[in-house]
Design an enzyme around this catalytic site. Structure first.
Site, PDB file in Angstrom:
ATOM      1  N   ASP B 304       0.851  -1.176   0.000  1.00 41.46           N
ATOM      2  CA  ASP B 304       0.000   0.000   0.000  1.00 41.46           C
ATOM      3  C   ASP B 304       0.891   1.231   0.000  1.00 41.46           C
ATOM      4  O   ASP B 304       1.893   1.270   0.711  1.00 41.46           O
ATOM      5  CB  ASP B 304      -0.893   0.003   1.246  1.00 41.46           C
ATOM      6  CG  ASP B 304      -2.134  -0.824   1.019  1.00 41.46           C
ATOM      7  OD1 ASP B 304      -2.632  -0.818  -0.121  1.00 41.46           O
ATOM      8  OD2 ASP B 304      -2.577  -1.491   1.968  1.00 41.46           O
ATOM      9  N   ASP B 341      -9.493  22.650  10.530  1.00 44.96           N
ATOM     10  CA  ASP B 341      -9.349  21.317   9.926  1.00 44.96           C
ATOM     11  C   ASP B 341      -8.248  20.563  10.656  1.00 44.96           C
ATOM     12  O   ASP B 341      -7.076  20.924  10.597  1.00 44.96           O
ATOM     13  CB  ASP B 341      -8.996  21.511   8.438  1.00 44.96           C
ATOM     14  CG  ASP B 341      -8.892  20.188   7.716  1.00 44.96           C
ATOM     15  OD1 ASP B 341      -9.010  19.142   8.382  1.00 44.96           O
ATOM     16  OD2 ASP B 341      -8.699  20.213   6.491  1.00 44.96           O
ATOM     17  N   GLN B 377     -19.618  12.913   0.452  1.00 44.29           N
ATOM     18  CA  GLN B 377     -20.460  13.389  -0.647  1.00 44.29           C
ATOM     19  C   GLN B 377     -19.901  14.671  -1.254  1.00 44.29           C
ATOM     20  O   GLN B 377     -19.745  14.792  -2.457  1.00 44.29           O
ATOM     21  CB  GLN B 377     -21.898  13.633  -0.164  1.00 44.29           C
ATOM     22  CG  GLN B 377     -22.722  12.376   0.054  1.00 44.29           C
ATOM     23  CD  GLN B 377     -22.326  11.687   1.358  1.00 44.29           C
ATOM     24  OE1 GLN B 377     -22.060  12.353   2.364  1.00 44.29           O
ATOM     25  NE2 GLN B 377     -22.277  10.362   1.330  1.00 44.29           N
ATOM     26  N   SER B 378     -19.600  15.629  -0.374  1.00 42.58           N
ATOM     27  CA  SER B 378     -19.164  16.939  -0.894  1.00 42.58           C
ATOM     28  C   SER B 378     -17.711  16.898  -1.353  1.00 42.58           C
ATOM     29  O   SER B 378     -17.319  17.599  -2.255  1.00 42.58           O
ATOM     30  CB  SER B 378     -19.332  18.003   0.182  1.00 42.58           C
ATOM     31  OG  SER B 378     -18.371  17.799   1.208  1.00 42.58           O
ATOM     32  N   LYS B 392     -12.250  24.273   0.213  1.00 45.09           N
ATOM     33  CA  LYS B 392     -11.090  23.628  -0.400  1.00 45.09           C
ATOM     34  C   LYS B 392     -11.420  22.148  -0.510  1.00 45.09           C
ATOM     35  O   LYS B 392     -12.186  21.599   0.302  1.00 45.09           O
ATOM     36  CB  LYS B 392      -9.817  23.846   0.423  1.00 45.09           C
ATOM     37  CG  LYS B 392      -9.779  23.108   1.764  1.00 45.09           C
ATOM     38  CD  LYS B 392      -8.438  23.343   2.411  1.00 45.09           C
ATOM     39  CE  LYS B 392      -8.075  22.446   3.562  1.00 45.09           C
ATOM     40  NZ  LYS B 392      -8.989  21.934   4.482  1.00 45.09           N
ATOM     41  N   ASP B 532      -5.884  -4.315   6.038  1.00 46.85           N
ATOM     42  CA  ASP B 532      -6.539  -4.260   7.338  1.00 46.85           C
ATOM     43  C   ASP B 532      -8.061  -4.268   7.257  1.00 46.85           C
ATOM     44  O   ASP B 532      -8.728  -4.720   8.160  1.00 46.85           O
ATOM     45  CB  ASP B 532      -6.054  -3.051   8.140  1.00 46.85           C
ATOM     46  CG  ASP B 532      -6.175  -1.748   7.356  1.00 46.85           C
ATOM     47  OD1 ASP B 532      -6.740  -1.794   6.235  1.00 46.85           O
ATOM     48  OD2 ASP B 532      -5.700  -0.720   7.849  1.00 46.85           O
TER      49      ASP B 532
END
Lengths: 571, 696
Positions: B304, B341, B377-378, B392, B532
């Site tokens: 990964d 954020d 969704q957004s 952003k 995982d």
């Protein structure tokens, strides 16, 4: 040792090597069913045979089917040969009115020819009728050789194929090998031998009057045709009792040279067939190089030992090489080379008496056979024997690159190891077990002509030669007794079929596996490193087992001889 | 080196191992190891013969007594190696076992929180239990309700608590771990005796050790060689009788035992246990030895991207405004949108704005701002200020949001002022910048304020230091690395090039992963991967080596054949190394053991046959003092070499990431040629000692 001797050896190797690629190319085409230059002529015959026998040439067999077909074929061949020998007195083509062959001798002879051993406990001209010779022996010369090659090809397919159920058709391989490979070469070869002065006639023996006025019967017959397949198919059963030492069976230096080459030709070329069929010719060359190293070491020892001669005689002031039992026509190097070649391959033809070799000179032929005749070996048998050792070598050392062992992209797992060990086990069992039996039983002890270590070597050589399917004799041993006839026949059968069946099982199991693509992490099996490893494993796993027996035979004889000691008969 | 050795032979381990060596003489245990079982049978027989001679008064009793003694030593040394290897796992098992005792469970009896207290061992699969703060989780299970912090130190040794919650990829809990805060409902997935801890105990103790396929094959080879040497030795008496003599049984036994591959036979199981132990010490649990072997064979590693090749978090490294917007303005807007954020990416934007443009953090409350969190969704996040909004997020999402005015303002003057042509130009510019960034391996994050596109934030994946060299090593080992990422192909290609992986799978779905594994396997390759989530389970099960992260779901843990307790995907590379080391050690000692036979023959054969043929003294190339001392030295060497090789068997042969050819050359030289030569020197030395001590 002389420069001339080494030049002869080098020339021999060069010619064999030069034949490897063309023969390999041709045989690969034959066994992959591709068109060959001979197809227009032989193709119709081949198809006709299949039609007559009700064989579908596209139908392939599993390893088990292949093995059962082979066993059934040889079982019937054995019975036919045994019946012919036992009934030859009432069957036609018996002008010399030979009586029926004794049961034990018939058993021994049938086993001998079915297994490509061609051990001779019979005296051809004094025992066998023409029918027995032709129907019995000659046809087995072809078929046992073709079987060996067919089995090697089946094992090669095991390595070459991936996720496959089948390993080929025994009937097709046998037919193609006989029609495309053995017969055409033998026709040309026999004509060449005739040109060298070998008899090829159906007329009666010739009576001659010697200078002393005595009457001598000179035996002739269809010699060339039989000698061709005897050499090419590594059969070794001679037309005459003296085998290739007889002037009519080996008339010239050239015929001698060509005969030695022809012993190795097909066996060496099969390594190339192997390389081509697995898609990497270098793999075949690596196998051949391994054989070459062991072969040259053997030649060097035997030649050096024969050239320096008997130390006992040297001590008496009789310097020079050992010429006892050798044809003056051939001399030391051609005899030594012949002896090493005939035992390295499973031929067994002789142009000199191995019994009369020096102790170390005779040691090499013994070792060659004890290793399982994998140094080029019998046609086909040498290759599959060698591949069995490859499986073991890869398994032992392959882990050292940090992967579970694999060869040519095939994982070597429990089943392959089990089968390889079974194949390896049967040789010491028959060679050492048989010798142990013969050295304690009165019937066995009655055999050898010499006392001391040399007598021991005679017994060991006979059992070894039988189990290895070689057929050459050390001489000196009176083998035509119920005891030796039975023991040797058992040795031949076990030594042949108990190697073939496990080898076929390996083929089947490998063919079914997926192929792992090679990477930088894969064990490289085409270089000098692998050759060295394989030589080491062959000597340690295959050879060390026989160390005690060799120590008590040729080694002690050599050491005693060096010290001037001899062993009196009956002592 | 010496320090390591002393830790291998520490007193705490040696004591129990010595006792274990005797206990393991039980033939029922011994029969698992064919070579050593044969030695035991032979040792027992010679002991009987020796006892008979002792009573009846035979000759050379001192000599045969010593041989008998060394036969038993050979067995004890072999057992000692195995016991020592097992002992190293025992300490860990004991601490695990402590967690299991005296555990009770609160089994829920119906709806709500009603429960009955039952012993942990009586729980069945499917039971639901309540685990409250301070409770030990009674058995393995899956969280079906709630979220809790759990201390998993008992199995991972890591004391920082981890979060376990229902749903998602962190729902698996392990019996024996402790809930520190909150409470969870757990559905039991493993019955008593077969839990994770149980399996771990069994593994580290070696009790559940089954022979791996390669071990089975090797045992067949060793058994085959043993039979070959039975033929070689059993025929000698007949040969000797032909030569007019006889060989004492004790000498034949000595020859036989030295010839059969006792060295590798003795150390084989210790090597296997030690390999497993190395994994455990590395905090990786293999569910079977087969998986460890497969790890050595791996051809393709699926890694990964995130966490393995790159640091887990992307970082903002640049602000790229569109024409007409200054970097400063873009930075200012981006910083505002990111203040609340808490994601690593968001924080890195704030840091960059401060470092590069000196924009200080502002107080969100003072600005009367509300944070708009990221949703699937957004695919955007941002902040709503008074009369202004900043967003952003993913470039497509942000472009879509500005070309379609917000619902609230539809029909208003702002919407009427909407200028499609002008916007299209900006959109084109944004897309161009975004493509540039993606090509360079970065992730573009578009920023818009009040429906106006300002520019793009360049989020960069930081490739882990040294990873490129690791991949180069793997390539030399013949292992192909494939990077798995959800990124688009352009980004993936750039990171793949930077990290030096051989291939990549971009925009990978679980189905893609599974298909890739199947494709590789169809070519005959062995594939390793780690994962995982529940959606990784099919791929983990399909892979030949599937390493499940301990943080993962029950499904993932069941599907994989290894569990990494540290949940560190980089470990896949080490696991491959450990697998290879295990196989190499096995091969090296087998080669060494078989190569030893040459010298043993040269020691014993001349000694054995000397009375028959004195000429054979010439084969005594080592110049050993007497026949008896030669035979004794060979058998002593044969026993001592086992002890001498225990450290190598337990530590493993040093693995170097070089190609197979040079690895083979080196190992053949050391263990093959060394195996031929070493015993010549060692037997000679032992012979000198034996002679000096007048033992023979």
């Amino acid at each position: 040792m002389t420069p001339n001797g080494w030049i002869q050896t080098a020339l021999f190797c060069a010619v064999v090597l030069a034949l490897v690629k063309p023969l390999g190319w041709y045989m690969t085409r034959v066994f992959t069913g591709e068109r060959t230059p001979l197809s227009p002529v032989i193709g119709p015959v081949e198809r006709g045979l299949y039609r007559a026998a009700g064989i579908d040439e596209r139908h392939e067999q599993t390893w088990l089917g292949y093995g059962l077909a082979m066993l059934a074929f040889h079982g019937l061949g054995f019975l036919l040969l045994y019946a012919v020998l036992r009934l030859q007195d009432v069957l036609p083509l018996n002008p010399m009115v030979q009586s029926a062959v004794a049961p034990d001798l018939a058993f021994n002879t049938a086993a001998s020819f079915v297994t490509n051993t061609n051990w001779q406990n019979y005296g051809g001209e004094s025992t066998l009728s023409y029918l027995s010779q032709m129907l019995g022996l000659t046809h087995q010369n072809f078929l046992s050789a073709a079987t060996g090659i067919a089995l090697a090809v089946a094992l090669i397919r095991g390595f070459a194929r991936a996720s496959a159920r089948t390993v080929g058709s025994f009937w097709v391989d046998l037919t193609r090998c006989t029609l495309y490979v053995l017969l055409p070469i033998c026709v040309v070869y026999a004509l060449f031998l005739v040109s060298q002065g070998m008899p090829q006639t159906l007329s009666a023996y010739i009576d001659a009057t010697t200078l002393e006025g005595a009457k001598q019967t000179i035996a002739v017959g269809p010699v060339a045709s039989q000698v061709a397949i005897k050499m090419l198919g590594t059969n070794g059963g001679g037309f005459f009792n003296a085998n290739a030492a007889h002037p009519f069976e080996n008339p010239t230096a050239l015929s001698n040279f060509v005969q030695i080459v022809s012993i190795f030709a097909l066996g060496a070329a099969l390594t190339n067939v192997f390389g081509r069929m697995v898609g990497d010719e270098r793999q075949g060359w690596a196998i051949l190089a391994t054989m070459g190293v062991l072969f040259l070491a053997g030649v060097a020892v035997t030649y050096a030992s024969e050239a320096s001669g008997s130390s006992v005689l040297n001590g008496l002031g009789l310097t020079g090489g050992n010429m006892e039992g050798k044809e003056v026509r051939f001399g030391i190097v051609a005899s030594a080379l012949f002896a090493v070649v005939t035992t390295a391959a499973s031929c067994g033809a002789v142009n000199a008496m191995h019994d009369s070799f020096t102790a170390l000179g005779g040691l090499i032929p013994l070792i060659n056979m004890q290793l399982g005749e994998i140094i080029v070996g019998g046609v086909g048998a040498g290759l599959y024997g060698m591949l069995v050792f490859v499986v073991v070598a890869i398994f032992v050392a392959g882990l050292m690159v940090g992967r579970t062992p694999e060869y040519l992209g095939k994982k070597i797992e429990a089943r392959e190891v089990k089968m390889a060990m079974l194949a390896i086990l049967c040789l010491p069992l028959m060679m050492l077990g048989g010798t142990a039996l013969a050295t304690v039983l009165p019937a066995g002890l009655a055999g050898p002509a010499n006392a001391g270590p040399h007598g021991f070597s005679e017994i060991l050589y006979a059992l070894t030669s039988a189990a290895a399917n070689n057929g050459s004799a050390f001489g000196g041993l009176s083998g035509n007794t119920p005891f030796y006839n039975s023991l040797l026949a058992l040795g031949m059968l076990v030594g042949r079929f108990f190697v073939i069946i496990p080898a076929l099982a390996i083929a089947g199991s490998l063919a079914a596996k997926k192929r792992v693509p090679a990477s930088a992490g894969t064990f490289p099996t085409h270089g000098g490193l692998f050759v060295g490893l394989l030589v080491g494993v062959i000597l340690i796993v295959g050879g060390l087992t026989f160390f005690p027996s060799l120590a008590l035979g040729p080694v002690v004889e050599h050491l005693a001889g060096a010290a001037g000691q001899t062993f009196a008969t009956g002592g | 080196m010496s320090r390591k050795t002393s830790s291998l032979f520490s007193a705490a381990l040696v004591g129990p191992a010595l006792i274990g060596s005797f206990r393991k003489l039980d033939p029922r245990a011994m029969i698992r190891n064919p070579v050593m079982f044969v030695v035991e049978v032979v040792a027992a027989l010679t002991t009987v013969l020796f006892a008979r001679d002792l009573v009846a008064g035979g000759s050379d009793l001192f000599f045969s007594g010593q041989i008998v003694l060394w036969l038993w030593f050979t067995l004890l040394f072999a057992n000692f190696a195995e016991a020592l290897a097992e002992g190293r796992g025992k300490a860990q098992a004991d601490s695990l076992r402590r967690t299991r005792t005296e555990m009770t469970a609160k089994r829920l009896t119906g709806q709500g929180r009603a429960y009955e207290t039952v012993p942990g061992t009586s729980l069945k699969v499917g039971d639901v239990v309540l685990v409250e703060a301070g409770d030990l989780i009674p058995s393995d299970g899956e969280v079906i309700e709630g979220v809790a912090s759990v201390n998993e130190a008992a199995i991972t040794g890591e004391s920082a608590p981890v979060i376990r919650e229902s749903g998602g990829d962190r729902s698996a809990v392990t019996g024996g771990t402790q809930v520190l805060s909150d409470e969870i409902k757990v559905r039991i997935t493993a019955a008593a005796g077969s839990t994770f801890v149980d399996r771990m105990i069994a593994l580290v103790e070696g009790a559940a050790r089954q022979k791996t396929p390669n071990e089975i094959a090797l045992n067949i080879l060793l058994a085959g060689l043993t039979i070959v040497f039975v033929f070689a030795v059993a025929t000698i008496p007949s040969f000797a009788s032909y030569a007019g003599g006889s060989i004492p049984v004790i000498v034949l036994v000595a020859l036989f035992v030295t010839l059969i591959p006792t060295t590798i036979g003795a150390l084989l199981s210790a090597i296997g246990i030690a390999g497993m132990d190395r994994l455990v010490r590395f905090n990786v649990l293999a569910m079977s030895g087969r998986a460890v072997e497969a790890a050595g064979d791996v051809d393709t590693l699926l890694l990964d991207k995130t966490g393995t090749i790159t640091l887990g978090n992307r970082q903002a490294t640049e602000f790229r405004p569109v024409r007409g917007v200054s970097e400063q303005d873009l930075a200012d807007a981006a910083q505002l949108a990111s203040l609340a954020d808490e994601t690593p990416e968001g924080r890195s934007i704030v840091v960059l704005a401060k470092d590069k443009y000196g924009i200080r953090a502002r107080d969100m409350a003072g600005l009367n701002a509300t944070f708009v969190p990221f949703t699937a969704q957004s695919r955007m996040s941002g902040v709503d200020l008074e009369g202004s909004s900043i967003r952003k997020g993913a470039v497509d999402a942000v472009i879509a949001s500005v070309s379609r005015p917000p619902m609230a303002t539809r029909g208003s003057s702002a919407a009427l002022a909407y200028q499609p042509t002008a916007e299209t130009e900006v959109v084109g510019e944004i897309r161009a910048i975004a493509e540039d960034i993606a090509k360079a391996g970065g992730t573009p994050l578009a920023v818009a304020q009040d429906g106006r596109l300002l520019g793009v934030v360049y989020l960069k994946d930081i490739v882990k230091g040294g990873i490129r060299e690791r991949f180069a090593e793997l390539r030399r080992m013949g292992i192909r690395t494939v990077m798995i990422t959800g990124d688009n192909p352009m980004t993936a290609a750039a990171i793949a090039a930077e990290a030096g992986v051989d291939d990549f799978l971009a925009q990978a779905t679980p189905e893609d992963k599974l298909a890739l594994i199947r494709r590789e396997q169809a070519e005959g390759k062995l594939v390793a991967m780690c994962g995982d989530g529940t959606n990784d389970a099919p791929a983990l099960a399909q892979a030949d080596v599937g390493v499940a992260m301990n943080t993962g779901t029950v499904a993932a843990r069941e599907a994989g054949n290894m569990v990494d307790l540290d949940s560190d995907p980089t470990k896949l590379i080490e696991i491959v190394g450990i697998g290879k080391q295990l196989l190499m050690t096995r091969g090296a000692l087998t080669t060494f053991s078989i190569a030893n036979d040459v010298a043993k023959y040269f020691a014993i054969i001349p000694a054995m046959f000397l009375t028959l043929y004195p000429q054979l003294q010439a084969l005594n190339v080592m110049g050993l003092a007497s026949p008896q001392s030669a035979i004794l030295s060979a058998i002593i060497f044969n026993a001592l070499v086992i002890v001498a090789l225990i450290p190598l068997a337990l530590r493993g042969v040093t693995y170097r990431p070089v190609g197979a050819a040079s690895l083979l050359r080196r190992n053949l030289l050391v263990y093959g040629l060394g195996g031929v030569l070493v015993p010549f020197v060692a037997i000679k030395a032992i012979d000198m000692a034996v002679t000096a001590l007048h033992l023979a």
